[in-house]
Design a protein around this motif. Structure first.
Motif, PDB file in Angstrom:
ATOM      1  N   ALA A 101      14.622 -19.332  -4.319  1.00 20.25           N
ATOM      2  CA  ALA A 101      14.958 -17.925  -4.438  1.00 20.25           C
ATOM      3  C   ALA A 101      15.731 -17.535  -5.748  1.00 20.25           C
ATOM      4  CB  ALA A 101      15.804 -17.654  -3.116  1.00 20.25           C
ATOM      5  N   LEU A 102      16.751 -18.325  -6.087  1.00 20.18           N
ATOM      6  CA  LEU A 102      17.504 -17.999  -7.370  1.00 20.18           C
ATOM      7  C   LEU A 102      16.501 -17.866  -8.454  1.00 20.18           C
ATOM      8  CD1 LEU A 102      20.591 -19.828  -6.607  1.00 20.18           C
ATOM      9  CD2 LEU A 102      20.592 -17.001  -6.690  1.00 20.18           C
ATOM     10  N   ARG A 103      15.514 -18.874  -8.408  1.00 20.21           N
ATOM     11  CA  ARG A 103      14.707 -18.939  -9.649  1.00 20.21           C
ATOM     12  C   ARG A 103      13.769 -17.529  -9.724  1.00 20.21           C
ATOM     13  NH1 ARG A 103      14.680 -24.492  -8.490  1.00 20.21           N
ATOM     14  NH2 ARG A 103      13.089 -24.357  -7.197  1.00 20.21           N
ATOM     15  N   LEU A 104      13.502 -17.189  -8.364  1.00 21.03           N
ATOM     16  CA  LEU A 104      12.658 -15.761  -8.296  1.00 21.03           C
ATOM     17  C   LEU A 104      13.546 -14.684  -8.807  1.00 21.03           C
ATOM     18  CD1 LEU A 104      10.775 -16.208  -5.028  1.00 21.03           C
ATOM     19  CD2 LEU A 104       9.779 -16.243  -7.506  1.00 21.03           C
ATOM     20  N   THR A 105      14.811 -14.493  -8.336  1.00 25.38           N
ATOM     21  CA  THR A 105      15.644 -13.197  -8.559  1.00 25.38           C
ATOM     22  C   THR A 105      17.118 -13.804  -8.614  1.00 25.38           C
ATOM     23  OG1 THR A 105      16.123 -13.276  -6.203  1.00 25.38           O
ATOM     24  CG2 THR A 105      14.232 -11.847  -6.987  1.00 25.38           C
ATOM     25  N   PRO A 106      17.375 -14.234  -9.928  1.00 27.16           N
ATOM     26  CA  PRO A 106      18.492 -14.937 -10.322  1.00 27.16           C
ATOM     27  C   PRO A 106      19.792 -14.029 -10.334  1.00 27.16           C
ATOM     28  CG  PRO A 106      17.304 -14.497 -12.319  1.00 27.16           C
ATOM     29  CD  PRO A 106      16.407 -14.187 -11.123  1.00 27.16           C
ATOM     30  N   SER A 107      19.565 -12.729 -10.406  1.00 23.46           N
ATOM     31  CA  SER A 107      20.675 -11.677 -10.349  1.00 23.46           C
ATOM     32  C   SER A 107      21.152 -11.141  -8.870  1.00 23.46           C
ATOM     33  CB  SER A 107      20.563 -10.401 -11.304  1.00 23.46           C
ATOM     34  OG  SER A 107      19.395  -9.974 -10.890  1.00 23.46           O
ATOM     35  N   ILE A 119       6.811 -17.738   3.659  1.00 27.80           N
ATOM     36  CA  ILE A 119       6.949 -18.447   2.356  1.00 27.80           C
ATOM     37  C   ILE A 119       5.919 -18.898   1.588  1.00 27.80           C
ATOM     38  CG2 ILE A 119       8.338 -19.783   0.642  1.00 27.80           C
ATOM     39  CD1 ILE A 119      10.483 -19.309   2.562  1.00 27.80           C
ATOM     40  N   LYS A 120       4.976 -19.498   2.004  1.00 25.93           N
ATOM     41  CA  LYS A 120       3.957 -19.804   1.597  1.00 25.93           C
ATOM     42  C   LYS A 120       2.802 -19.028   1.482  1.00 25.93           C
ATOM     43  CE  LYS A 120       4.160 -24.750   3.355  1.00 25.93           C
ATOM     44  NZ  LYS A 120       3.475 -25.875   4.339  1.00 25.93           N
ATOM     45  N   GLN A 121       2.790 -18.057   2.321  1.00 27.28           N
ATOM     46  CA  GLN A 121       1.818 -16.993   2.385  1.00 27.28           C
ATOM     47  C   GLN A 121       2.221 -15.726   1.336  1.00 27.28           C
ATOM     48  OE1 GLN A 121       1.386 -16.099   6.544  1.00 27.28           O
ATOM     49  NE2 GLN A 121      -0.502 -17.689   6.878  1.00 27.28           N
ATOM     50  N   VAL A 122       3.471 -15.481   1.264  1.00 25.85           N
ATOM     51  CA  VAL A 122       4.000 -14.582   0.236  1.00 25.85           C
ATOM     52  C   VAL A 122       5.053 -15.088  -0.298  1.00 25.85           C
ATOM     53  CG1 VAL A 122       4.773 -11.963   0.525  1.00 25.85           C
ATOM     54  CG2 VAL A 122       3.670 -12.978   2.447  1.00 25.85           C
ATOM     55  N   PRO A 123       4.805 -15.503  -1.536  1.00 25.01           N
ATOM     56  CA  PRO A 123       5.646 -16.475  -2.111  1.00 25.01           C
ATOM     57  C   PRO A 123       6.819 -15.710  -2.731  1.00 25.01           C
ATOM     58  CG  PRO A 123       3.572 -16.598  -3.291  1.00 25.01           C
ATOM     59  CD  PRO A 123       3.358 -16.025  -1.929  1.00 25.01           C
ATOM     60  N   LEU A 124       6.626 -14.663  -3.066  1.00 19.46           N
ATOM     61  CA  LEU A 124       7.435 -13.696  -3.760  1.00 19.46           C
ATOM     62  C   LEU A 124       8.311 -12.848  -3.027  1.00 19.46           C
ATOM     63  CD1 LEU A 124       5.491 -12.511  -6.766  1.00 19.46           C
ATOM     64  CD2 LEU A 124       7.016 -14.443  -6.597  1.00 19.46           C
ATOM     65  N   PHE A 125       8.542 -13.063  -1.760  1.00 17.02           N
ATOM     66  CA  PHE A 125       9.121 -12.274  -0.693  1.00 17.02           C
ATOM     67  C   PHE A 125      10.452 -13.201  -0.436  1.00 17.02           C
ATOM     68  CE2 PHE A 125       9.704 -10.904   4.306  1.00 17.02           C
ATOM     69  CZ  PHE A 125      10.264 -10.059   3.730  1.00 17.02           C
ATOM     70  N   VAL A 126      11.614 -12.528  -1.409  1.00 17.33           N
ATOM     71  CA  VAL A 126      12.563 -13.417  -1.328  1.00 17.33           C
ATOM     72  C   VAL A 126      13.664 -13.301  -0.208  1.00 17.33           C
ATOM     73  CG1 VAL A 126      14.882 -13.066  -2.698  1.00 17.33           C
ATOM     74  CG2 VAL A 126      12.766 -12.641  -3.956  1.00 17.33           C
ATOM     75  N   GLU A 127      13.552 -12.143   0.713  1.00 14.43           N
ATOM     76  CA  GLU A 127      14.286 -12.030   1.747  1.00 14.43           C
ATOM     77  C   GLU A 127      13.951 -13.035   2.972  1.00 14.43           C
ATOM     78  OE1 GLU A 127      14.738  -8.001   3.998  1.00 14.43           O
ATOM     79  OE2 GLU A 127      13.447  -7.290   2.445  1.00 14.43           O
ATOM     80  N   ALA A 128      12.885 -13.606   2.714  1.00 14.53           N
ATOM     81  CA  ALA A 128      12.315 -14.476   3.649  1.00 14.53           C
ATOM     82  C   ALA A 128      12.941 -16.035   3.110  1.00 14.53           C
ATOM     83  CB  ALA A 128      10.989 -14.910   3.616  1.00 14.53           C
ATOM     84  N   ILE A 149       9.669  -7.340 -11.241  1.00 12.46           N
ATOM     85  CA  ILE A 149       9.132  -6.531  -9.840  1.00 12.46           C
ATOM     86  C   ILE A 149       9.637  -7.025  -8.736  1.00 12.46           C
ATOM     87  CG2 ILE A 149       6.841  -6.128  -8.652  1.00 12.46           C
ATOM     88  CD1 ILE A 149       5.487  -6.450 -11.444  1.00 12.46           C
ATOM     89  N   VAL A 150       9.857  -8.263  -8.510  1.00 13.42           N
ATOM     90  CA  VAL A 150      10.265  -8.975  -7.166  1.00 13.42           C
ATOM     91  C   VAL A 150      11.711  -8.763  -7.365  1.00 13.42           C
ATOM     92  CG1 VAL A 150      10.822 -10.968  -6.044  1.00 13.42           C
ATOM     93  CG2 VAL A 150       8.508 -10.675  -7.035  1.00 13.42           C
ATOM     94  N   THR A 151      12.559  -8.754  -8.037  1.00 15.72           N
ATOM     95  CA  THR A 151      14.054  -8.364  -8.386  1.00 15.72           C
ATOM     96  C   THR A 151      14.264  -6.989  -7.731  1.00 15.72           C
ATOM     97  OG1 THR A 151      14.652 -10.131  -9.564  1.00 15.72           O
ATOM     98  CG2 THR A 151      16.354  -8.481  -9.492  1.00 15.72           C
ATOM     99  N   SER A 152      13.125  -5.986  -8.462  1.00 13.35           N
ATOM    100  CA  SER A 152      13.509  -4.560  -8.228  1.00 13.35           C
ATOM    101  C   SER A 152      13.327  -4.290  -6.767  1.00 13.35           C
ATOM    102  CB  SER A 152      12.291  -3.769  -8.998  1.00 13.35           C
ATOM    103  OG  SER A 152      12.582  -4.131 -10.483  1.00 13.35           O
ATOM    104  N   MET A 153      12.173  -5.067  -6.151  1.00 13.18           N
ATOM    105  CA  MET A 153      11.876  -4.435  -4.908  1.00 13.18           C
ATOM    106  C   MET A 153      12.823  -5.122  -4.019  1.00 13.18           C
ATOM    107  SD  MET A 153       9.999  -2.394  -5.677  1.00 13.18           S
ATOM    108  CE  MET A 153       9.455  -1.896  -4.062  1.00 13.18           C
ATOM    109  N   SER A 154      13.397  -6.240  -4.379  1.00 12.09           N
ATOM    110  CA  SER A 154      14.363  -6.984  -3.406  1.00 12.09           C
ATOM    111  C   SER A 154      15.700  -6.103  -3.087  1.00 12.09           C
ATOM    112  CB  SER A 154      14.519  -8.385  -3.994  1.00 12.09           C
ATOM    113  OG  SER A 154      13.508  -9.191  -4.047  1.00 12.09           O
ATOM    114  N   MET A 155      15.793  -5.158  -4.079  1.00 10.54           N
ATOM    115  CA  MET A 155      16.980  -4.410  -4.049  1.00 10.54           C
ATOM    116  C   MET A 155      16.726  -3.336  -3.141  1.00 10.54           C
ATOM    117  SD  MET A 155      19.517  -5.640  -6.247  1.00 10.54           S
ATOM    118  CE  MET A 155      20.344  -4.154  -6.120  1.00 10.54           C
ATOM    119  N   ASP A 156      15.849  -3.492  -2.276  1.00  5.08           N
ATOM    120  CA  ASP A 156      15.452  -2.367  -1.408  1.00  5.08           C
ATOM    121  C   ASP A 156      14.942  -0.895  -2.236  1.00  5.08           C
ATOM    122  OD1 ASP A 156      15.350  -3.678   0.944  1.00  5.08           O
ATOM    123  OD2 ASP A 156      17.695  -3.246   1.167  1.00  5.08           O
ATOM    124  N   ALA A 157      14.125  -1.108  -3.432  1.00  8.03           N
ATOM    125  CA  ALA A 157      13.766   0.271  -4.118  1.00  8.03           C
ATOM    126  C   ALA A 157      12.701   0.452  -3.485  1.00  8.03           C
ATOM    127  CB  ALA A 157      13.662  -0.462  -5.650  1.00  8.03           C
TER     128      ALA A 157
END
Length: 279
Positions: free
Chosen positions: A264-270, A231-240, A106-114
């Motif tokens: 960040a890489l552990r969240l969205t390695p690709s 990052i502490k408050q939104v731990p899945l926000f990769v852009e931060a 989910i995080v990787t998908s949304m980090s692609m600006d989907a």
């Protein structure tokens, strides 16, 4: 989901859609659902090679892409290639679809600006609703991105302001406007609008822009603190994470930058390219 004003009288027959799914049965099911709302210009790609070829030859308005596409390339990796080569417009609507509901997907998908993420098995009503909402968002941002691509930045800023005045809160348009003002180094206008937008919403993307604005104006320490809090408050926000890693690297805090980058890489390695570069 993005909130956008309703666009009436959409001519769905002239909306080009691409479904990318290695399971043909799944793609055909999606196609049937879309046809029920009068979408007829629908192509199907069951592998990355076919998808790339179709994107080269057709200007798509909407793309629905399966996250786990095939063993050689994931949906997010394919989308990265498509965007890097400018095979789709900047305002094309993107919807990721997957039966995998893990946070990484989910995080990787949304980090692609989907624009949206839908879980399989698909809910027919939800898919129809998302298609309409995402395409409305495309129509809203299309003139803005066309102005940007033609380097008509004042016109793009004006278009953003017009849309917000006419239709009210729209986080996507607000973010585009802030990014344009920050790039133009118009600090007073950017800060004034950021304060206004933040009264309506505490969206994490607005807080990221606050950190960027603070940094651009010379206070790297305050920007760093704000990003750590975010990052502490939104731990899945990769852009931060990406922003913080780059900022720490600029401050020559290399070990700290590497640690944030690896998080960040552990969240969205690709797809966390900036963090990968720092690491």
């Amino acid at each position: 989901m993005t909130e956008t004003p309703p666009h009436t009288n959409i001519d769905w027959q002239h909306v080009n859609v691409l479904i990318i799914d290695d399971q043909l049965s799944s793609a055909l099911l999606i196609q049937n659902i879309l046809q029920s709302i009068n979408l007829t210009a629908i192509d199907i790609a069951t592998n990355s090679t076919n998808a790339l070829q179709l994107c080269k030859t057709t200007a798509y308005d909407l793309i629905l892409i399966d996250f786990h596409l095939d063993p050689q390339i994931s949906g997010s990796e394919l989308l990265t290639v498509i965007k890097k080569n400018n095979y789709i417009s900047s305002y094309c609507g993107i919807i990721f679809i997957s039966g995998d509901r893990t946070p990484e997907v989910i995080v990787t998908s949304m980090s692609m600006d989907a624009d949206s993420f839908l879980s399989k098995p698909l809910n027919i009503g939800m898919l129809k609703h998302r298609i309409v909402t995402v395409y409305q968002a495309c129509l809203s941002r299309k003139p803005v991105y066309i102005a940007i691509e033609n380097n008509h930045i004042p016109a793009a800023i004006s278009l953003c302001r017009q849309q917000l005045q006419q239709h009210g809160h729209n986080i996507d348009i607000e973010i585009i406007l802030l990014d344009l003002l920050i790039d133009q180094q118009d600090w007073p206008q950017a800060q004034q609008l950021l304060n206004l937008f933040s009264k309506r919403s505490q969206h994490h993307k607005l807080r990221l822009r606050q950190a960027q604005l603070i940094h651009r104006q010379g206070d790297s320490i305050a920007a760093t603190q704000l990003l750590r809090t975010l990052i502490k408050q939104v731990p899945l926000f990769v852009e931060a994470y990406d922003e913080l890693a780059a900022l720490l690297h600029q401050q020559h805090q290399y070990d700290a930058a590497k640690e944030i980058a690896y998080q960040a890489l552990r969240l969205t390695p690709s797809i966390s390219h900036r963090s990968l570069q720092v690491a």
